[in-house]
Scaffold this active site. Structure first.
Site, PDB file in Angstrom:
ATOM      1  N   ASP A   1     -29.686  -1.397  26.093  1.00 52.20           N
ATOM      2  CA  ASP A   1     -29.777  -2.775  26.580  1.00 52.20           C
ATOM      3  C   ASP A   1     -28.678  -3.652  26.002  1.00 52.20           C
ATOM      4  OD1 ASP A   1     -31.106  -2.319  24.054  1.00 52.20           O
ATOM      5  OD2 ASP A   1     -31.847  -4.374  24.170  1.00 52.20           O
TER       6      ASP A   1
ATOM      7  N   THR B   1     -29.379  -2.737  14.796  1.00 54.56           N
ATOM      8  CA  THR B   1     -28.560  -3.297  15.881  1.00 54.56           C
ATOM      9  C   THR B   1     -28.207  -4.725  15.489  1.00 54.56           C
ATOM     10  OG1 THR B   1     -29.394  -1.911  17.648  1.00 54.56           O
ATOM     11  CG2 THR B   1     -28.806  -4.151  18.281  1.00 54.56           C
TER      12      THR B   1
ATOM     13  N   ARG C   1     -26.698   8.178  26.832  1.00 52.90           N
ATOM     14  CA  ARG C   1     -27.736   7.150  27.017  1.00 52.90           C
ATOM     15  C   ARG C   1     -27.108   5.745  26.792  1.00 52.90           C
ATOM     16  NH1 ARG C   1     -30.157   3.050  23.502  1.00 52.90           N
ATOM     17  NH2 ARG C   1     -32.199   2.584  24.371  1.00 52.90           N
TER      18      ARG C   1
ATOM     19  N   THR D   1     -33.110  -7.174  20.013  1.00 56.43           N
ATOM     20  CA  THR D   1     -33.065  -5.890  19.298  1.00 56.43           C
ATOM     21  C   THR D   1     -34.434  -5.247  19.467  1.00 56.43           C
ATOM     22  OG1 THR D   1     -33.067  -4.819  17.137  1.00 56.43           O
ATOM     23  CG2 THR D   1     -33.492  -7.194  17.141  1.00 56.43           C
ATOM     24  N   GLY D   2     -34.463  -3.973  19.732  1.00 60.19           N
ATOM     25  CA  GLY D   2     -35.749  -3.318  19.910  1.00 60.19           C
ATOM     26  C   GLY D   2     -35.664  -2.164  20.873  1.00 60.19           C
ATOM     27  N   THR D   3     -36.787  -1.854  21.461  1.00 58.74           N
ATOM     28  CA  THR D   3     -36.909  -0.708  22.355  1.00 58.74           C
ATOM     29  C   THR D   3     -36.082  -0.971  23.610  1.00 58.74           C
ATOM     30  OG1 THR D   3     -39.182  -0.817  21.571  1.00 58.74           O
ATOM     31  CG2 THR D   3     -38.689   0.879  23.158  1.00 58.74           C
ATOM     32  N   GLY D   4     -34.828  -0.555  23.545  1.00 55.62           N
ATOM     33  CA  GLY D   4     -33.849  -0.981  24.540  1.00 55.62           C
ATOM     34  C   GLY D   4     -34.196  -0.607  25.961  1.00 55.62           C
TER      35      GLY D   4
HETATM   36  N1  ASP Z   1     -31.912  -2.042  21.486  1.00 49.49           N
HETATM   37  C1  ASP Z   1     -31.185  -0.965  20.894  1.00 49.49           C
HETATM   38  C2  ASP Z   1     -31.217   0.250  21.766  1.00 49.49           C
HETATM   39  O1  ASP Z   1     -32.193   0.484  22.417  1.00 49.49           O
HETATM   40  C3  ASP Z   1     -31.717  -0.549  19.574  1.00 49.49           C
HETATM   41  C4  ASP Z   1     -31.866  -1.635  18.570  1.00 49.49           C
HETATM   42  O2  ASP Z   1     -32.067  -2.796  18.890  1.00 49.49           O
HETATM   43  O3  ASP Z   1     -31.801  -1.293  17.415  1.00 49.49           O
HETATM   44  O4  ASP Z   1     -30.269   0.982  21.736  1.00 49.49           O
END
Ligand code: ASP
Length: 310
Positions: free
Chosen positions: A208, A177, A205, A228-231
């Site tokens: 974030d 991301t 879906r 960036t992470g577990t959205g």
């Molecule tokens: N935050 C992003 C999502 O959940 C994924 C990512 O940061 O890579 O879609």
């Protein structure tokens, strides 16, 4: 004095997963995408334009999970999300579930500037963006072989691959991301984020990265931040806004506020990283994964690129 920072996602980014050539390619791309925004700031331009341009460049680069190179949903669709926010005005815009807009970040910017709304999504949003003159692309344009392979692997493991996990239920090399934060010479902040989301996600879906406060936030009172992470956990904890709130209401410093937000993310079972920048030019790029693709530059300084945690 300007400052700009970008990220290309946090995740299980360890040296043994990449060849020297791959790392060199990532580094060169991060430099080029950072330069796209830095050039604007160097010429006295706005932070909002700089983050838009850096993220647009990251979307065009097939290495990253945004625009071309986005990850695929369970039924092999690319569905993209993006958002951006201006710290000076508090205005922002987002776009979600788009499959044909070449640069989702430009659509998010158009939502902010040309509508009274904050978040548009789906086929009607695409029609609207097309009518605004934004470049469209065939859905096949966004698909690169690496993402098909990742989807195949995720399906074999029967996992919704949150590209970030470090040995938990999901184990994928990188998330990719993208995001940018900038401070311009007028002292204004801006932030932008863009993503294809998660490999093997349900179509429909929403991440974030399209939601102000969750994956993107900017206020001249505090900071500009992109996550960036577990959205889904970023959304449930309104994580980027949380950092802002800690700074505004509890007068936390930037580092302490970011640390607290990442602790909250981890406590809820999430992983990821942040790029965060204040009006005084203080920068914090924390992550709780093995690595995060990142780069930054301050006016007159050299470009700094980081990938791993050590
Ligand atoms: N935050 C992003 C999502 O959940 C994924 C990512 O940061 O890579 O879609």
């Amino acid at each position: 004095m300007f400052t700009i920072a970008i990220h290309g996602g946090a995740g299980v980014i360890r040296r043994d997963r990449y060849s020297e050539a791959e790392l060199a390619e990532y580094e060169a791309s991060l430099r080029a995408c950072l330069a796209a925004g830095a050039r604007i700031l160097q010429a006295g331009g706005k932070a909002l334009d700089a983050v838009t341009e850096s993220v647009r460049a990251l979307e065009d680069c097939p290495l990253f999970n945004a625009g071309r190179g986005s990850v695929l949903s369970a039924d092999e669709k690319v569905q993209m999300d993006a958002s951006l926010m201006c710290g000076a005005t508090g205005n922002g815009g987002g776009i979600t579930l788009v499959e044909r807009i070449r640069n989702p970040i430009l659509a998010a910017r158009a939502v902010m500037e040309k509508t009274p709304h904050t978040l548009l999504g789906g086929p009607d949003a695409e029609k609207w963006a097309q009518a605004q003159g934004l470049a469209m692309a065939d859905p096949a344009y966004f698909v690169v072989p690496k993402r098909l392979e990742q989807l195949r692997e995720a399906k074999e493991k029967k996992k919704i691959e949150l590209d970030h996990s470090g040995g938990g239920p999901t184990e994928i090399p990188d998330s990719n991301t993208v995001g940018a934060v900038a401070l311009d010479s007028r002292g204004n902040l801006a932030a932008a984020t863009s993503t294809g989301g998660l490999t093997n996600k349900l179509s429909g879906r929403i991440s974030d990265s399209s939601i102000l406060g969750a994956g993107t936030f900017a206020s001249n009172a505090t900071l500009a931040i992109s996550g960036t992470g577990t959205g889904d956990i970023f959304i449930r904890n309104v994580l980027c806004h949380d950092v802002h709130a800690l700074m505004l209401y509890r007068q936390s410093g930037l580092e302490a506020a970011c640390r607290e937000a990442l602790e909250k993310l981890a406590a809820a079972g999430g992983e990821g990283g942040l790029i965060a920048l204040t009006r005084s030019g203080e920068l914090c790029l924390p992550f709780n994964t093995p690595g995060m693709f990142r780069a930054f530059q301050r006016e007159g300084g050299a470009v700094q690129v980081g990938i791993f945690g050590d």
